[in-house]
Design a protein around this motif. Structure first.
Motif, short mmCIF file in Angstrom:
data_model
loop_
_atom_site.label_atom_id
_atom_site.label_comp_id
_atom_site.label_asym_id
_atom_site.label_seq_id
_atom_site.Cartn_x
_atom_site.Cartn_y
_atom_site.Cartn_z
N GLN A 13 34.70 49.64 27.93
CA GLN A 13 34.30 49.03 26.66
C GLN A 13 34.19 47.51 26.82
O GLN A 13 34.85 46.92 27.70
N PRO A 14 33.38 46.87 25.99
CA PRO A 14 33.32 45.40 26.02
C PRO A 14 34.71 44.79 25.87
O PRO A 14 35.52 45.26 25.06
N GLY A 15 34.97 43.77 26.68
CA GLY A 15 36.28 43.15 26.69
C GLY A 15 37.24 43.77 27.69
O GLY A 15 38.33 43.22 27.93
N GLY A 16 36.87 44.89 28.26
CA GLY A 16 37.73 45.58 29.21
C GLY A 16 37.64 45.01 30.61
O GLY A 16 36.95 44.02 30.86
N SER A 17 38.35 45.67 31.52
CA SER A 17 38.43 45.22 32.91
C SER A 17 38.14 46.36 33.87
O SER A 17 38.41 47.53 33.57
N LEU A 18 37.62 45.99 35.02
CA LEU A 18 37.43 46.91 36.14
C LEU A 18 37.68 46.14 37.43
O LEU A 18 37.48 44.92 37.48
N ARG A 19 38.10 46.87 38.44
CA ARG A 19 38.27 46.27 39.76
C ARG A 19 37.45 47.05 40.76
O ARG A 19 37.64 48.26 40.92
N LEU A 20 36.53 46.35 41.44
CA LEU A 20 35.73 46.96 42.49
C LEU A 20 36.33 46.63 43.84
O LEU A 20 36.83 45.53 44.06
N SER A 21 36.27 47.60 44.73
CA SER A 21 36.76 47.39 46.09
C SER A 21 35.71 47.84 47.08
O SER A 21 34.91 48.74 46.80
N ASN A 76 39.66 44.22 56.43
CA ASN A 76 38.19 44.19 56.27
C ASN A 76 37.76 44.69 54.90
O ASN A 76 36.85 45.52 54.77
N THR A 77 38.43 44.19 53.88
CA THR A 77 38.11 44.58 52.52
C THR A 77 37.79 43.37 51.65
O THR A 77 38.23 42.26 51.92
N VAL A 78 37.01 43.63 50.62
CA VAL A 78 36.71 42.62 49.60
C VAL A 78 36.80 43.30 48.25
O VAL A 78 36.43 44.47 48.10
N SER A 79 37.32 42.57 47.27
CA SER A 79 37.49 43.11 45.93
C SER A 79 36.90 42.17 44.89
O SER A 79 36.76 40.97 45.14
N LEU A 80 36.57 42.74 43.75
CA LEU A 80 36.07 41.94 42.64
C LEU A 80 36.80 42.39 41.38
O LEU A 80 36.60 43.52 40.91
N GLN A 81 37.66 41.55 40.87
CA GLN A 81 38.35 41.80 39.62
C GLN A 81 37.49 41.29 38.49
O GLN A 81 37.16 40.09 38.44
N MET A 82 37.11 42.18 37.59
CA MET A 82 36.20 41.83 36.50
C MET A 82 36.93 41.98 35.17
O MET A 82 37.33 43.09 34.80
N ASN A 83 37.11 40.89 34.47
CA ASN A 83 37.78 40.87 33.16
C ASN A 83 36.80 40.46 32.08
O ASN A 83 35.74 39.90 32.36
N SER A 84 37.18 40.71 30.85
CA SER A 84 36.35 40.32 29.70
C SER A 84 34.90 40.76 29.89
O SER A 84 33.96 40.00 29.69
N LEU A 85 34.74 42.01 30.28
CA LEU A 85 33.40 42.51 30.58
C LEU A 85 32.52 42.54 29.35
O LEU A 85 32.98 42.81 28.23
#
Length: 120
Positions: A13-21, A76-85
């Motif tokens: 939902q808008p305002g939520g968070s996800l983390r991509l790896s 050998n990893t990269v992550s993207l923390q996404m907040n306030s989507l």
């Protein structure tokens, strides 16, 4: 050969968070820049964030203050923390890595993409 495998997309939902790896594997000698790109329907693939081998980061203006990119060179990893989507963040997100293989050749590699949908 080198493979990049992404995980962590989904519906939020808008305002939520996800983390991509993203995990890179294969005949890797060294990974230089790593990054996340995204492509919305009917649009070109654009850079979201990148990180150099020693931690220098770069973000597109629209995600500054909301997204954080990080990496683990040992894994050998990269992550993207996404907040306030926001709904505008909806896209397929792709991991990218500038990889030097054990053969010393150097190429860009891409993951298969993971869908991020921001909707109520």
């Amino acid at each position: 050969q080198v493979q990049l495998v992404e995980s962590g997309g989904g519906l939020v939902q808008p305002g939520g968070s996800l983390r991509l790896s993203c995990a890179a594997s294969g005949s890797i000698f060294r990974i230089y820049d790593m990054g996340w790109y995204r492509q919305a329907p009917g649009k070109q693939r654009d850079l979201v964030a990148s990180i150099g081998r020693y931690g220098t980061t770069n973000y597109v203006n629209s995600v500054k203050g909301r997204f954080t990119i990080s990496r683990d060179n040992a894994k050998n990893t990269v992550s993207l923390q996404m907040n306030s989507l926001e709904p505008e963040d909806t896209a397929v997100y792709y991991c990218n890595a500038d990889v030097q293989r054990i053969t010393m050749t150097r190429s860009d590699y891409w993951g298969q993409g993971t869908q991020v949908t921001v909707s109520s």
